[in-house]
Motif scaffolding. Structure first.
Motif, PDB file in Angstrom:
ATOM      1  N   LEU A 163       0.819  -1.256   0.177  1.00 35.80           N
ATOM      2  CA  LEU A 163      -0.118  -0.162  -0.101  1.00 35.80           C
ATOM      3  C   LEU A 163       1.022   1.001  -0.091  1.00 35.80           C
ATOM      4  N   THR A 164       2.093   0.994   0.995  1.00 35.70           N
ATOM      5  CA  THR A 164       2.699   2.379   1.524  1.00 35.70           C
ATOM      6  C   THR A 164       3.848   2.461  -0.737  1.00 35.70           C
ATOM      7  N   VAL A 165       4.060   1.889  -0.925  1.00 30.89           N
ATOM      8  CA  VAL A 165       4.243   1.753  -2.873  1.00 30.89           C
ATOM      9  C   VAL A 165       3.378   2.611  -3.257  1.00 30.89           C
ATOM     10  N   LEU A 166       2.505   1.762  -3.461  1.00 29.48           N
ATOM     11  CA  LEU A 166       1.730   2.279  -4.275  1.00 29.48           C
ATOM     12  C   LEU A 166       0.820   3.516  -4.376  1.00 29.48           C
ATOM     13  N   LEU A 167       1.058   3.695  -2.296  1.00 31.37           N
ATOM     14  CA  LEU A 167       0.201   5.364  -2.829  1.00 31.37           C
ATOM     15  C   LEU A 167       1.576   5.950  -3.514  1.00 31.37           C
ATOM     16  N   ARG A 168       2.810   6.536  -3.006  1.00 28.32           N
ATOM     17  CA  ARG A 168       3.371   7.107  -3.365  1.00 28.32           C
ATOM     18  C   ARG A 168       3.894   6.673  -4.857  1.00 28.32           C
ATOM     19  N   ALA A 169       3.548   5.780  -5.706  1.00 25.33           N
ATOM     20  CA  ALA A 169       3.773   5.637  -7.195  1.00 25.33           C
ATOM     21  C   ALA A 169       2.027   6.536  -7.718  1.00 25.33           C
TER      22      ALA A 169
END
Length: 87
Positions: free
Chosen positions: A45-51
């Motif tokens: 979720l963190t990586v998707l939120l940054r992308a």
């Protein structure tokens, strides 16, 4: 454009992708009671939120238990709580 950003965007566009991540964060008997599954789901979720932040926020807000599940993660084990705080 980076391939990771394109893949993240394609993943988030699917209407069932973010709710499936939330399903992995649910406590038993509905979800999976495995620390590593919950930890890596939070990291995803963190990586998707940054992308692609706008799409992830929209998916979280449109999910029936999205915000509640994020708040519940703050009461988890320390490593999961720290990942949730980064969100």
């Amino acid at each position: 454009v980076k391939a990771s950003a394109v893949n993240a965007n394609l993943f988030v566009r699917r209407p069932d992708s973010v709710p499936r991540i939330f399903a992995m964060l649910e406590p038993e008997p509905v979800g999976i009671d495995d620390f590593y599954v919950r930890y890596h789901s939070t990291q995803l979720l963190t990586v998707l939120l940054r992308a692609c932040p706008h799409q992830v926020v929209a998916a979280v807000l449109s999910s029936p238990a999205g915000v509640v599940r994020l708040m519940d993660m703050l009461g988890e084990q320390e490593a999961i709580r720290n990942e949730a705080l980064q969100l």
